[in-house]
Scaffold this motif. Structure first.
Motif, short mmCIF file in Angstrom:
data_model
loop_
_atom_site.label_atom_id
_atom_site.label_comp_id
_atom_site.label_asym_id
_atom_site.label_seq_id
_atom_site.Cartn_x
_atom_site.Cartn_y
_atom_site.Cartn_z
N GLU A 52 23.70 12.84 45.57
CA GLU A 52 23.82 14.03 44.73
C GLU A 52 24.20 15.26 45.55
O GLU A 52 24.91 16.13 45.05
CB GLU A 52 22.51 14.31 44.01
N ARG A 92 12.04 15.00 45.98
CA ARG A 92 13.28 15.37 45.29
C ARG A 92 14.44 15.38 46.28
O ARG A 92 15.52 14.87 46.00
CB ARG A 92 13.14 16.72 44.63
N TRP A 93 14.24 15.99 47.45
CA TRP A 93 15.28 16.02 48.47
C TRP A 93 15.68 14.61 48.88
O TRP A 93 16.86 14.29 48.98
CB TRP A 93 14.80 16.80 49.71
N VAL A 136 15.41 11.75 47.26
CA VAL A 136 16.12 11.03 46.20
C VAL A 136 17.55 11.55 46.06
O VAL A 136 18.49 10.76 45.92
CB VAL A 136 15.35 11.13 44.86
N THR A 137 17.75 12.87 46.12
CA THR A 137 19.10 13.40 45.99
C THR A 137 19.97 13.01 47.19
O THR A 137 21.17 12.78 47.03
CB THR A 137 19.11 14.93 45.80
N ALA A 191 6.37 17.01 46.44
CA ALA A 191 7.34 16.86 45.35
C ALA A 191 8.72 17.34 45.79
O ALA A 191 9.74 16.71 45.48
CB ALA A 191 6.87 17.63 44.13
N ALA A 192 8.78 18.44 46.53
CA ALA A 192 10.05 18.95 47.03
C ALA A 192 10.69 17.96 48.00
O ALA A 192 11.90 17.71 47.96
CB ALA A 192 9.85 20.30 47.71
#
Length: 63
Positions: A18, A9-10, A12-13, A5-6
């Motif tokens: 982002e 998230r990384w 996608v950002t 999950a981490a």
């Protein structure tokens, strides 16, 4: 599961840009801690202008 999950998230950002502002702020602080840091809004506007040109000057207009 948390590690996956981490990573997601990384990923996608990074893909969406982002993290660009956070990297910019870190770079400015590293270079000159007393230098003014633009707001997130100013940073994004400058980023778009660098990429596509300033629409007020006719940049980014297709036809």
């Amino acid at each position: 599961m948390r590690r996956a999950a981490a990573w997601l998230r990384w990923y996608v950002t990074e893909l969406t840009g982002e993290n660009a502002y956070a990297r910019h702020v870190a770079r400015v602080r590293e270079t000159d801690p007393a230098a003014p840091v633009p707001s997130r809004r100013e940073f994004e506007r400058e980023r778009v202008e660098r990429r596509y040109g300033d629409p007020r000057d006719g940049g980014g207009v297709c036809c």
